[in-house]
Design a protein around this motif. Structure first.
Motif, short mmCIF file in Angstrom:
data_model
loop_
_atom_site.label_atom_id
_atom_site.label_comp_id
_atom_site.label_asym_id
_atom_site.label_seq_id
_atom_site.Cartn_x
_atom_site.Cartn_y
_atom_site.Cartn_z
N MET A 74 103.45 56.00 57.44
CA MET A 74 103.76 57.05 58.42
C MET A 74 105.17 56.86 58.96
O MET A 74 105.56 55.75 59.32
CB MET A 74 102.70 56.96 59.54
CG MET A 74 102.85 57.94 60.69
SD MET A 74 102.58 59.68 60.34
CE MET A 74 100.85 59.71 59.85
N THR A 75 105.92 57.88 58.92
CA THR A 75 107.30 57.78 59.37
C THR A 75 107.36 57.75 60.89
O THR A 75 106.41 58.20 61.55
CB THR A 75 108.09 59.00 58.88
OG1 THR A 75 107.55 60.14 59.52
CG2 THR A 75 107.98 59.16 57.40
N PRO A 76 108.45 57.21 61.46
CA PRO A 76 108.56 57.21 62.93
C PRO A 76 108.39 58.61 63.50
O PRO A 76 107.64 58.83 64.44
CB PRO A 76 109.97 56.69 63.18
CG PRO A 76 110.36 55.99 61.95
CD PRO A 76 109.60 56.59 60.83
N LEU A 77 109.09 59.57 62.87
CA LEU A 77 108.97 60.94 63.38
C LEU A 77 107.55 61.44 63.22
O LEU A 77 107.02 62.14 64.08
CB LEU A 77 109.92 61.87 62.62
CG LEU A 77 111.27 62.03 63.27
CD1 LEU A 77 112.14 62.90 62.39
CD2 LEU A 77 111.12 62.64 64.64
N ARG A 98 97.10 67.37 55.48
CA ARG A 98 97.76 67.73 54.23
C ARG A 98 96.89 68.69 53.44
O ARG A 98 95.67 68.48 53.34
CB ARG A 98 97.98 66.48 53.39
CG ARG A 98 99.42 66.20 53.09
CD ARG A 98 99.54 65.06 52.12
NE ARG A 98 99.82 65.58 50.79
CZ ARG A 98 101.04 65.81 50.35
NH1 ARG A 98 102.06 65.57 51.11
NH2 ARG A 98 101.24 66.27 49.14
N GLY A 128 124.27 77.49 55.60
CA GLY A 128 123.82 76.10 55.62
C GLY A 128 122.54 75.94 56.43
O GLY A 128 121.59 75.30 55.99
N LEU A 154 119.59 77.55 54.57
CA LEU A 154 119.14 76.74 53.43
C LEU A 154 118.31 75.56 53.92
O LEU A 154 117.28 75.21 53.32
CB LEU A 154 120.37 76.26 52.64
CG LEU A 154 120.16 75.81 51.21
CD1 LEU A 154 119.36 76.82 50.43
CD2 LEU A 154 121.50 75.57 50.54
N THR A 155 118.73 74.94 55.04
CA THR A 155 117.94 73.85 55.61
C THR A 155 116.57 74.37 56.04
O THR A 155 115.55 73.72 55.82
CB THR A 155 118.67 73.24 56.83
OG1 THR A 155 120.00 72.94 56.44
CG2 THR A 155 117.98 71.99 57.29
N ALA A 171 114.36 74.69 53.06
CA ALA A 171 113.89 73.38 52.59
C ALA A 171 112.78 72.85 53.48
O ALA A 171 111.80 72.28 52.99
CB ALA A 171 115.05 72.40 52.53
N LEU A 172 112.92 73.05 54.80
CA LEU A 172 111.88 72.57 55.71
C LEU A 172 110.61 73.42 55.59
O LEU A 172 109.50 72.91 55.67
CB LEU A 172 112.39 72.59 57.16
CG LEU A 172 113.46 71.52 57.47
CD1 LEU A 172 114.00 71.70 58.88
CD2 LEU A 172 112.90 70.12 57.29
N ILE A 229 108.44 72.27 52.84
CA ILE A 229 107.61 71.10 53.18
C ILE A 229 106.45 71.52 54.08
O ILE A 229 105.31 71.08 53.89
CB ILE A 229 108.48 70.05 53.90
CG1 ILE A 229 109.46 69.43 52.92
CG2 ILE A 229 107.61 68.97 54.53
CD1 ILE A 229 108.80 68.75 51.77
N ARG A 270 103.00 72.45 52.95
CA ARG A 270 102.05 71.47 52.45
C ARG A 270 101.09 70.97 53.52
O ARG A 270 100.20 70.19 53.26
CB ARG A 270 102.80 70.25 51.88
CG ARG A 270 103.67 70.61 50.72
CD ARG A 270 104.13 69.35 50.04
NE ARG A 270 105.31 69.64 49.25
CZ ARG A 270 106.20 68.71 48.93
NH1 ARG A 270 106.06 67.48 49.37
NH2 ARG A 270 107.23 69.03 48.20
N TYR A 271 101.33 71.40 54.76
CA TYR A 271 100.47 70.91 55.84
C TYR A 271 99.80 72.08 56.53
O TYR A 271 100.24 73.22 56.45
CB TYR A 271 101.29 70.13 56.87
CG TYR A 271 101.83 68.85 56.32
CD1 TYR A 271 101.09 67.68 56.39
CD2 TYR A 271 103.07 68.82 55.68
CE1 TYR A 271 101.57 66.50 55.87
CE2 TYR A 271 103.56 67.65 55.14
CZ TYR A 271 102.81 66.49 55.24
OH TYR A 271 103.27 65.33 54.70
N GLU A 284 96.08 62.69 43.76
CA GLU A 284 97.48 62.30 43.65
C GLU A 284 97.68 61.32 42.52
O GLU A 284 98.74 61.22 41.93
CB GLU A 284 97.97 61.67 44.96
CG GLU A 284 97.92 62.60 46.15
CD GLU A 284 99.00 63.65 46.10
OE1 GLU A 284 99.92 63.50 45.28
OE2 GLU A 284 98.92 64.63 46.86
#
Lengths: 385, 328
Positions: free
Chosen positions: A1-4, A21, A342, A345-346, A349-350, A353, A356-357, A382
């Motif tokens: 698990m990432t900090p964020l 997920r 810019g 595009l970000t 990309a987000l 992601i 997926r949740y 997976e």
């Protein structure tokens, strides 16, 4: 698990919801999520504009009015849509096999350059010259990606940097042609190549848009059909999914990569000829491509390699692009448009992601009461191919 | 006589190539740092712009009088941009290619916008060249390699040596490489993959920002739009050419730099060829740096394919692949 991730889950723990997920992400949901990301990014840009003292609503209204308020606006957007759609289709095709062609701007320029070369040196009936210009442009686009394609297919050299470096070479070559070997010595103000004297026939009812606008539609339909109904399309998608598995299945992976990359270059190159054959754009100068390749890339990223999505996204980005040109006269610079690109595009990309949740209610999954089993199925999925 | 001319030409080429590609060297080291821990940042072009424009702002608008402080400000600005990138791709696991390109685009747009009112204003706060003193003066062979800014020495000698030592001679460096090659294994021995990836890609972004700062504080020395002019992309190519080894980046950067200085020298002296006039030659030469860089990328891969024995030049195995414990 990432900090964020742990921060996010700590925040969520205080609420009755939690993140989960998805086992499977449908293409439509992913597309909606990307669009949501792009829209969210634009809202963020609007807020930033408001914070810097610019009235975002007024700018937005001006943009809408500039495009849809008059025929000139619609045609202006349609004219920009042609090169953007062509480069985007090329990129989308390469994305089907997870290859990033970032050099579509260079292929587009080389296509236009080859078309100018044919157009200013050939005498003959207009239709023949135009057809030969299109052939030359298509070939030039393919030739321009040949080295990166060979290197990617047979030497496994990453195509991102190689295709991009050739953009700079193409731009220098175009500058050279405009100031040097094909320079129009009579033109006074802007230094450019000599002018091609033929243009494509206009669309009925339009002042400046030609039948070139139909070409990307035809190509999108053709590509859609290829990927829906043919073995080659299926093989390309298989390579995009898992190149190793595709190789084991007997697909000539390297040759497919080479051919597909050549096609992406060819489509972008043809786009150069289409741009050149519009009334008023029959000569080339250093500013011939207003970074159409980059716009095309964003369209392809937004559409996620769906060819009909490219058409929709391309018309949208082209409208934005044209609005940007109009707004330049009202205090927004072309640089801001790039900065906005810019952010968008970000956002895309987000969004990709985020698809997926999903957020589920905590008590709902307590009722399900088999969290362990759910984790187990996911893990086994997976671990699969 | 002929020999002296060739020696002279070679030295003046190298002498101007070194400062010309110090930017590429800094950006390549920054990019390599991130890539070694598995983060591909395609936004180098934007980071150079951000580093440059904030150094310009520091000098022209905030009255900063030390070039080092101005460079630090540029580096911090680039690091902030790098942090946004790193959070998106490492913490949220967004596509590194997409967000990297977004950073390139957004960075170019933002820096050009911020620089609009400062176009062409000469920068007075400059790095001074290091002068090792009396006896070495007035000799071409010496002055080609000496008498540069301190930043040049840091970029070509200091950084590669430090990075090489850390990567290949320390336990910390071994862990770094593990994060880039096999993050699951690094994670298993207690290395925080997320933390290291964010930290080193931010540090790398700061180095690239230093490259941009160097451009405006010594090389150009003024702001102009699109200041990076492809150097960010060339830096990414240099990393591939170097096979992710710090020392080889020097060779790659100098190769690009000598092509650049060949172009500028030819233009300045009005060189021509029997079959090509001076202006045509200069157009041709301005394409050369990118062509040569492209060929340079193909060399390591080609050497491997054609069966030459070369030491590992492959990319870190986990490059551009987001890591997630759940997805092992």
């Amino acid at each position: 698990m990432t900090p964020l991730g742990s921060i996010a889950s700590a925040v969520l723990r205080a609420t009755p919801w939690r993140l989960e997920r998805r086992l499977e992400v449908e293409a439509r949901r992913a597309a909606l999520s990307r669009i949501g990301g792009a829209v969210g990014a634009m809202v963020l840009v609007g807020i930033l504009l408001l914070l810097t003292g610019r009235n975002a609503f007024w700018i937005f209204w001006q943009a809408l009015d500039a495009i849809f308020g008059r025929q000139r606006g619609i045609e202006g957007a349609a004219l920009r849509a042609i090169p953007i759609l062509m480069t985007a289709l090329g990129v989308a095709l390469s994305l089907r096999m997870k290859v990033w062609n970032i050099g579509s701007d260079g292929q587009f320029l080389m296509g236009a350059l080859a078309a100018v070369g044919v157009g200013i040196h050939m005498d003959g009936p207009g239709w023949l010259v135009l057809i030969l210009m299109a052939v030359a442009a298509t070939l030039a686009g393919a030739v321009w990606i040949l080295v990166p394609a060979l290197a990617r297919a047979y030497w496994d050299v990453n195509e991102i940097i190689t295709t991009l470096l050739l953009n700079f070479v193409a731009l220098q070559l175009v500058t050279w042609s405009a100031l040097g070997f094909w320079r129009d010595k009579e033109a006074a103000v802007i230094q450019s190549t000599r002018e091609v004297s033929h243009t494509l026939p206009g669309l009925p009812g339009a002042n400046s848009v030609t039948i070139a606008l139909l070409v990307p539609l035809v190509i999108a339909a053709a590509l859609w059909w290829v990927f829906r109904s043919t073995t080659i399309g299926y093989e390309i998608d298989t390579i995009g999914g898992n190149p190793r598995a595709a190789g084991f299945a007997g697909i000539a992976v390297r040759r497919r990569i080479l051919v597909v990359m050549l096609f992406t270059g060819a489509i972008a190159g043809l786009g150069g000829m289409l741009q050149l054959s519009a009334p008023g754009a029959q000569a080339m100068n250093a500013g011939f491509s207003a970074q159409f390749g980059l716009s095309g890339f964003i369209v392809a990223a937004l559409a996620g390699a769906s060819f009909w999505g490219v058409i929709g996204g391309g018309l949208f980005i082209a409208s934005m692009f044209y609005a940007g040109i109009v707004l330049q006269t009202k205090g927004l610079s072309v640089y801001i448009i790039f900065a906005i690109y810019g952010v968008i595009l970000t956002g895309i990309a987000l969004g990709e992601i985020a698809a997926r949740y999903r957020v589920v209610r905590r008590d709902a999954d307590e009722a399900a009461s088999h969290p362990g089993a759910a984790v187990g199925t996911e893990a086994s999925r997976e671990a699969g191919p | 006589m002929i020999l002296a001319i060739i020696e002279n030409a070679f030295l003046s080429l190298i002498g101007s190539a070194i400062p010309a590609s110090a930017v590429v060297m800094l950006a390549a080291t920054g990019a390599m740092l991130g890539e070694r821990v598995g983060v591909l940042n395609l936004g180098q072009e934007g980071l150079i712009g951000i580093g440059a424009v904030y150094s310009v702002i520091a000098v022209l608008s905030w009255g900063v009088e030390s070039p080092w402080l101005a460079m630090l400000i540029g580096m911090i600005a680039a690091a902030v941009a790098g942090l946004i990138f790193a959070v998106c791709v490492v913490a949220f696991r967004a596509s590194q290619v997409l967000v990297g390109l977004a950073l390139a685009l957004g960075g170019i747009g933002l820096s050009n916008q911020l620089g609009t009112n400062r176009n062409g204003t000469p920068i007075q706060t400059l790095f001074r060249e290091v002068n090792p003193g009396g006896i070495l003066d007035n000799h071409d062979a010496v002055s080609a390699f000496l008498f540069h800014d301190p930043v040049v020495y840091i970029a070509y000698i200091g950084l590669p040596v430090v990075l090489w030592f850390v990567l290949f001679r320390t336990r910390h460096g071994m862990n770094m490489r593990a994060v880039g090659e096999n993050p699951a294994a690094a994670d298993a021995v207690g290395v925080s993959v997320t933390g290291w990836r964010i930290f080193y890609s931010v540090l790398g972004a700061a180095l690239t920002g230093a490259g941009g700062a160097y451009m405006v504080l010594s090389f150009t020395p003024t702001w102009s739009p699109d200041i990076a002019r492809g150097r960010g992309w060339v830096a990414l190519a240099v990393v591939i050419f170097a096979g992710w080894r710090p020392g080889w980046a020097v060779a790659g950067a100098l190769l690009y730099g000598s092509m650049i200085s060949l172009d500028t020298t030819a233009q300045a002296r009005g060189w021509g060829l029997p079959f090509m006039g001076a202006s045509d030659l200069s157009f041709f030469l301005s394409m050369l740096p990118y062509v040569v860089t492209l060929v340079a990328i193909l060399i390591p891969a080609g050497a491997v394919k054609l069966g030459r024995r070369v030491r590992s030049t492959a990319a870190p195995a986990a490059l551009a692949i987001p890591y997630s414990r759940e997805e092992r």
